[in-house]
Motif scaffolding. Structure first.
Motif, PDB file in Angstrom:
ATOM      1  N   ASN A 108       0.699  -1.244   0.108  1.00 43.90           N
ATOM      2  CA  ASN A 108       0.098  -0.158  -0.192  1.00 43.90           C
ATOM      3  C   ASN A 108       0.463   0.937   0.097  1.00 43.90           C
ATOM      4  O   ASN A 108       1.696   1.516   1.411  1.00 43.90           O
ATOM      5  CB  ASN A 108      -1.202  -0.142   1.469  1.00 43.90           C
ATOM      6  N   VAL A 109       1.181   1.440  -1.145  1.00 46.58           N
ATOM      7  CA  VAL A 109       1.839   3.356  -1.671  1.00 46.58           C
ATOM      8  C   VAL A 109       0.753   4.267  -1.039  1.00 46.58           C
ATOM      9  O   VAL A 109      -0.308   4.256  -2.050  1.00 46.58           O
ATOM     10  CB  VAL A 109       2.558   3.124  -2.598  1.00 46.58           C
ATOM     11  N   HIS A 110       0.730   4.453  -0.395  1.00 47.98           N
ATOM     12  CA  HIS A 110      -0.327   5.257   0.629  1.00 47.98           C
ATOM     13  C   HIS A 110       0.319   7.517   0.501  1.00 47.98           C
ATOM     14  O   HIS A 110      -0.627   7.876   0.684  1.00 47.98           O
ATOM     15  CB  HIS A 110      -0.938   5.009   2.349  1.00 47.98           C
ATOM     16  N   THR A 111       1.254   6.858   0.449  1.00 47.65           N
ATOM     17  CA  THR A 111       1.886   8.853   0.582  1.00 47.65           C
ATOM     18  C   THR A 111       3.115   8.657   0.176  1.00 47.65           C
ATOM     19  O   THR A 111       4.247   8.283   0.194  1.00 47.65           O
ATOM     20  CB  THR A 111       2.349   9.280   2.284  1.00 47.65           C
ATOM     21  N   ILE A 112       3.045   9.891  -0.657  1.00 48.39           N
ATOM     22  CA  ILE A 112       4.184  10.457  -1.399  1.00 48.39           C
ATOM     23  C   ILE A 112       4.324  11.778  -1.158  1.00 48.39           C
ATOM     24  O   ILE A 112       4.036  12.738  -0.982  1.00 48.39           O
ATOM     25  CB  ILE A 112       4.422  10.401  -2.940  1.00 48.39           C
ATOM     26  N   LEU A 122       8.824   8.402   0.051  1.00 45.18           N
ATOM     27  CA  LEU A 122       8.068   7.330  -0.363  1.00 45.18           C
ATOM     28  C   LEU A 122       7.531   5.769   0.929  1.00 45.18           C
ATOM     29  O   LEU A 122       8.795   6.510   1.443  1.00 45.18           O
ATOM     30  CB  LEU A 122       8.948   6.399  -1.537  1.00 45.18           C
ATOM     31  N   TYR A 123       6.601   6.544   0.899  1.00 45.37           N
ATOM     32  CA  TYR A 123       5.926   5.748   2.014  1.00 45.37           C
ATOM     33  C   TYR A 123       5.454   4.163   1.223  1.00 45.37           C
ATOM     34  O   TYR A 123       4.107   4.885   1.242  1.00 45.37           O
ATOM     35  CB  TYR A 123       5.071   6.609   3.003  1.00 45.37           C
ATOM     36  N   LYS A 168      -4.622   4.359  -3.370  1.00 47.67           N
ATOM     37  CA  LYS A 168      -4.831   5.456  -4.211  1.00 47.67           C
ATOM     38  C   LYS A 168      -4.091   6.172  -2.844  1.00 47.67           C
ATOM     39  O   LYS A 168      -2.638   5.857  -2.170  1.00 47.67           O
ATOM     40  CB  LYS A 168      -5.767   6.915  -3.084  1.00 47.67           C
ATOM     41  N   ILE A 169      -2.723   7.446  -3.325  1.00 49.78           N
ATOM     42  CA  ILE A 169      -1.718   7.966  -3.443  1.00 49.78           C
ATOM     43  C   ILE A 169      -2.326   9.272  -2.936  1.00 49.78           C
ATOM     44  O   ILE A 169      -2.708   9.983  -3.299  1.00 49.78           O
ATOM     45  CB  ILE A 169      -0.636   7.813  -4.171  1.00 49.78           C
ATOM     46  N   TRP A 190      -2.703  16.475  -2.841  1.00 46.26           N
ATOM     47  CA  TRP A 190      -3.922  16.042  -2.984  1.00 46.26           C
ATOM     48  C   TRP A 190      -4.198  14.523  -3.388  1.00 46.26           C
ATOM     49  O   TRP A 190      -2.534  13.650  -2.800  1.00 46.26           O
ATOM     50  CB  TRP A 190      -3.226  16.896  -5.283  1.00 46.26           C
ATOM     51  N   THR A 191      -4.752  14.417  -3.641  1.00 46.17           N
ATOM     52  CA  THR A 191      -4.986  12.858  -3.891  1.00 46.17           C
ATOM     53  C   THR A 191      -4.965  12.046  -5.528  1.00 46.17           C
ATOM     54  O   THR A 191      -6.518  12.525  -5.784  1.00 46.17           O
ATOM     55  CB  THR A 191      -6.209  12.222  -2.749  1.00 46.17           C
ATOM     56  N   VAL A 192      -4.545  11.098  -5.595  1.00 48.05           N
ATOM     57  CA  VAL A 192      -4.075  10.200  -6.659  1.00 48.05           C
ATOM     58  C   VAL A 192      -5.205   8.726  -5.965  1.00 48.05           C
ATOM     59  O   VAL A 192      -4.135   8.271  -5.786  1.00 48.05           O
ATOM     60  CB  VAL A 192      -3.586  10.740  -7.428  1.00 48.05           C
ATOM     61  N   SER A 193      -6.124   8.487  -7.132  1.00 51.81           N
ATOM     62  CA  SER A 193      -6.604   7.677  -7.194  1.00 51.81           C
ATOM     63  C   SER A 193      -5.734   7.018  -7.991  1.00 51.81           C
ATOM     64  O   SER A 193      -5.281   6.823  -9.107  1.00 51.81           O
ATOM     65  CB  SER A 193      -8.033   7.204  -7.906  1.00 51.81           C
TER      66      SER A 193
END
Length: 500
Positions: free
Chosen positions: A362-366, A385-386, A395-396, A445-448
């Motif tokens: 789960n790549v949840h945060t950048i 990279l989290y 989503k990221i 911002w958030t990207v699906s």
């Protein structure tokens, strides 16, 4: 300026004059081994005193004639330096190079327990040399360091922070030394957001000066937390929490010294090239709850090293990403610094590794870090990279760190620049949940996962996109003619000024 800082500054000034020392890397390395031996002496004396109180006898690691009090600064009956027994000049250099270092290096070969103090001493001195050419210089340094009291918690705390500044200065010295130092503001934010807990293991496969492990230790041992720990919890923190590897001998010495000065008595950190391990053989019991790292990037690895990985590539950063993926426990979490190219490059190896990462983790945060974070030794744009091992990526969430000024060597990144990110990380309900333009000054911002094309996960801040006006061909020609008339008018005015 404190008394300890004055002493350390005096030592660096003395070492700069020595023919064997060239730059901050050298004098920091030399200060390190001398400080370590003084710390070791005070540590053993303290252990011996504790043993007496408990009716036991402490078995010293260092044999009597080679303890600090007997070779570095022997005292007379009045507690003053015994000039008759204190070596100096060529005698001192010969003793250190031939007797002392030879004795300490053998510790590793004569001991099979990697967790033992003897083994760690041997590992530190295995690839370390005394670079100080003058015995008179070394005598001056020994006399100053002898006045430091490692049994005083206040003095040890202050010295740990002074040492941290030495490491920072070493990084600013240029060359490859920068790889050992990651800005403390970034490390602090990364540790706070992964939120380590007692009983969890923390791993860094590219330890350097151990900034991540030290910060994690300080996070776990804040006064309000430390006072509540049981004896067994404290034992766990000291002996079974911090793990890692460091390839270079200089980095290993710096890292061990940094951890010891900050109070980590028994870190499970070893010297070795992390990438020589075949990741296909890792078992769950060898994995870790938390991974924090800033691995080297931009390097090229040989075919022999590449064969340790399912997806072969010569890019060091991509091999480290595969290593960290395999080293993470089920439910574990990771935060690593990577060059920006990792996010947008789509050649076969990069694309396949990112596919495995997005589908298996789960790549949840950048976090997009600003240019100049690693100046003066690297201008490469980087990201944090989290990811965690809790299923696939859906989503990221992105955050764009935007300091109010351009970062330089003299105007580095500060923790305050990371504070909004930390706040939003801890409070997901406050985040921008969309990938559209939001409002002026919005940094997240958030990207699906459905919006990601060809595994390009680079940070594209929608709030910084300049609106493009699409014009018809006739309007474009009209603008060109209008601009052309303006240019001719300006040229006529300039010519009038010139010719009066």
């Amino acid at each position: 300026m404190s008394d300890i800082q004055i002493k350390i500054d005096r030592i660096t000034d003395i070492l700069r004059r020595d023919d064997g020392i060239s730059g901050a890397m050298h004098y920091t390395e030399q200060i390190s081994w001398i400080l370590f031996l003084k710390f070791l002496n005070d540590f053993e004396i303290n252990k011996a005193d504790e043993a007496v109180l408990n009716g036991k006898e402490y078995e010293f690691v260092i044999r009597k004639d080679l303890r600090w009090e007997n070779w570095a600064c022997p005292k007379d009956e009045n507690g003053k330096l015994d000039v008759k027994r204190a070596l100096t000049g060529s005698d001192l250099i010969e003793f250190v190079n031939r007797t002392l270092f030879d004795y300490l290096r053998k510790f590793k070969n004569n001991n099979n327990d990697p967790k033992s103090l003897k083994y760690k001493i041997g590992a530190i001195f295995e690839f370390l040399d005394n670079r100080i050419a003058s015995g008179h210089t070394l005598r001056e340094v020994l006399d100053i360091i002898d006045t430091l009291d490692f049994q005083s918690s206040d003095e040890l705390f202050e010295l740990s922070h002074i040492y941290e500044n030495l490491l920072k200065g070493m990084g600013s010295d240029g060359g490859n030394s920068g790889e050992f130092y990651t800005p403390r503001a970034i490390i602090k934010a990364m540790v706070e957001t992964v939120n380590p807990q007692v009983g969890e293991t923390i791993y860094d496969g590219a330890v350097g000066s151990a900034g991540f492990l030290v910060e994690a230790f300080e996070y776990l041992t804040k006064p309000e937390k430390k006072s509540k720990y049981s004896a067994s919890e404290w034992e766990t923190i000291q002996t079974n929490t911090f793990f890692g590897q460091e390839k270079t001998s200089l980095g290993y010495v710096m890292g061990m010294m940094n951890m010891i000065l900050h109070g980590i008595e028994s870190p499970n950190v070893y010297k070795g090239n992390t990438l020589t391990q075949n990741i296909r053989h890792f078992q769950e019991k060898e994995r870790h709850n938390i991974i924090l790292a800033n691995p080297p990037f931009g390097g090229k690895e040989k075919t022999q090293i590449q064969q340790n990985f399912p997806i072969e590539t010569n890019a060091t950063e991509m091999l480290f990403i595969q290593h960290f993926m395999k080293m993470l426990k089920v439910e574990g979490r990771a935060a690593i610094i990577i060059p920006e190219g990792v996010l947008f490059q789509t050649n076969n190896a990069f694309k396949k590794i990112k596919q495995d990462l997005l589908e298996g983790f789960n790549v949840h945060t950048i976090v997009s870090l600003p240019s100049g974070v690693f100046l003066p030794y690297s201008g490469v744009k980087t990201n944090i990279l989290y990811f965690d091992r809790k299923g696939a990526t859906s989503k990221i969430w992105y955050y764009d760190v935007t300091p109010p000024y351009k970062l330089t060597k003299n105007k580095p990144i500060a923790y305050e620049h990371m504070q909004e990110f930390v706040e939003l990380f801890k409070n997901p309900n406050k985040r921008n949940q969309t990938n559209g333009k939001s409002y002026e000054g919005c940094n997240d911002w958030t990207v699906s996962i459905n919006e990601i094309i060809d595994y390009d996960i680079s940070a594209k801040n929608p709030n910084k996109i300049v609106e493009i006006e699409h014009l018809t061909a006739s309007k474009i020609m009209s603008k060109i003619r209008s601009n052309d008339l303006k240019y001719k008018s300006l040229i006529n005015e300039i010519e009038k000024e010139i010719h009066g």
